[in-house]
Design a protein around this motif. Structure first.
Motif, PDB file in Angstrom:
ATOM      1  N   TYR A  77      -0.046 -34.146  36.405  1.00  0.00           N
ATOM      2  CA  TYR A  77      -0.414 -34.395  34.942  1.00  0.00           C
ATOM      3  C   TYR A  77       1.024 -33.573  34.422  1.00  0.00           C
ATOM      4  O   TYR A  77       1.500 -32.414  34.714  1.00  0.00           O
ATOM      5  N   ILE A  78       1.339 -34.230  33.294  1.00  0.00           N
ATOM      6  CA  ILE A  78       2.532 -33.432  32.355  1.00  0.00           C
ATOM      7  C   ILE A  78       1.794 -32.433  31.489  1.00  0.00           C
ATOM      8  O   ILE A  78       0.788 -32.748  30.871  1.00  0.00           O
ATOM      9  N   THR A 123      -4.067 -36.104  22.040  1.00  0.00           N
ATOM     10  CA  THR A 123      -4.843 -36.913  22.815  1.00  0.00           C
ATOM     11  C   THR A 123      -4.016 -38.379  22.879  1.00  0.00           C
ATOM     12  O   THR A 123      -3.826 -38.887  24.010  1.00  0.00           O
ATOM     13  N   ALA A 124      -3.717 -38.747  21.888  1.00  0.00           N
ATOM     14  CA  ALA A 124      -3.326 -40.143  21.532  1.00  0.00           C
ATOM     15  C   ALA A 124      -1.825 -40.244  22.089  1.00  0.00           C
ATOM     16  O   ALA A 124      -1.365 -41.163  22.950  1.00  0.00           O
ATOM     17  N   LEU A 130       2.180 -40.570  28.546  1.00  0.00           N
ATOM     18  CA  LEU A 130       2.229 -39.373  29.643  1.00  0.00           C
ATOM     19  C   LEU A 130       1.554 -39.524  30.956  1.00  0.00           C
ATOM     20  O   LEU A 130       1.078 -38.776  31.465  1.00  0.00           O
ATOM     21  N   GLY A 131       1.402 -40.812  31.223  1.00  0.00           N
ATOM     22  CA  GLY A 131       0.550 -41.479  32.176  1.00  0.00           C
ATOM     23  C   GLY A 131       1.324 -41.458  33.471  1.00  0.00           C
ATOM     24  O   GLY A 131       2.748 -40.876  33.592  1.00  0.00           O
ATOM     25  N   ILE A 135       5.430 -40.134  34.674  1.00  0.00           N
ATOM     26  CA  ILE A 135       5.767 -39.196  35.985  1.00  0.00           C
ATOM     27  C   ILE A 135       6.510 -39.738  36.869  1.00  0.00           C
ATOM     28  O   ILE A 135       7.563 -39.093  37.304  1.00  0.00           O
ATOM     29  N   ALA A 136       6.341 -40.667  37.397  1.00  0.00           N
ATOM     30  CA  ALA A 136       7.141 -41.259  38.435  1.00  0.00           C
ATOM     31  C   ALA A 136       8.569 -41.869  37.928  1.00  0.00           C
ATOM     32  O   ALA A 136       9.565 -41.229  38.687  1.00  0.00           O
TER      33      ALA A 136
END
Length: 215
Positions: A77-78, A123-124, A130-131, A135-136
């Protein structure tokens, strides 16, 4: 004559006996005083030591409370995301943009000003931008076309300021990804931004919007 000597000896014996009795009394009094003083001394020492020792221990225990907050995220996770524009000209390099600290819920600009975001905003942003896909892409590239400007290696977005200096701007994403340790990933998205790539523009615009609302 013998009776007188006997009487004198008896009187001397009685005086010596009384003296010893007084000494014993005095010794008992002195011992009691010393013992009482020693006993009294233990009271402030115990009180002081107990208070001093308990205070820092309790303070330390209380300080550990914030660290026990659970983190519901699953690796990878970021933990931090930064979007900035680096401007270069003959005067040097300066940057504009914002850094979002996901874990702390803070946002900072390039000048070092810091603000706390609302939990809803933090959170939003994380859930929307940032899913796993982000990341990929931070690791393998965004796959968008980089525009090569005409006229050589001067980067895109060239322009002249009021003093006639020609400047060059480069757009960047930077992420810290938690997966068995904090890994820093940096990628240039200059062409993506200028090409209005939807995925890149969505994150860039979201970061700018958050920054503008807090700083």
């Amino acid at each position: 004559m013998q009776n007188r000597n006997w009487m004198a000896l008896l009187a001397a014996t009685l005086l010596i006996g009384c003296g010893n009795g007084n000494n014993a009394t005095n010794n008992g009094t002195n011992a009691s005083t010393v013992n009482n003083t020693a006993a009294n001394n233990t009271t402030p020492n115990n009180t002081t030591n107990t208070t001093a020792n308990n205070t820092p221990n309790n303070t330390t225990a209380n300080n550990t409370t914030p660290n026990t907050t659970s983190n519901p995220r699953t690796e990878p996770y970021i933990t931090q995301f930064r979007y900035y524009v680096a401007n270069e000209d003959v005067l040097g390099t300066n940057s504009e943009g914002f850094t979002i600290s996901v874990i702390n819920g803070d946002i900072a600009n390039e000048g070092g000003n810091l603000a706390r975001m609302s939990e809803a905003d933090a959170t939003a942003f994380e859930s929307t931008h940032l899913g796993p896909d982000t990341i990929a892409k931070m690791r393998s590239g965004w796959g968008c076309r980089v525009i090569e400007p005409a006229g050589g290696d001067m980067g895109p977005d060239m322009g002249a300021d009021a003093g006639g200096f020609v400047s060059e701007a480069t757009y960047w994403f930077e992420a810290r990804i938690q997966e068995g340790g904090s890994n820093r990933e940096i990628t240039e998205v200059t062409g993506c931004v200028l090409d209005a790539d939807p995925a890149v523009k969505a994150i860039a615009d979201a970061v700018d919007a958050l920054g503008a609302s807090y700083l």
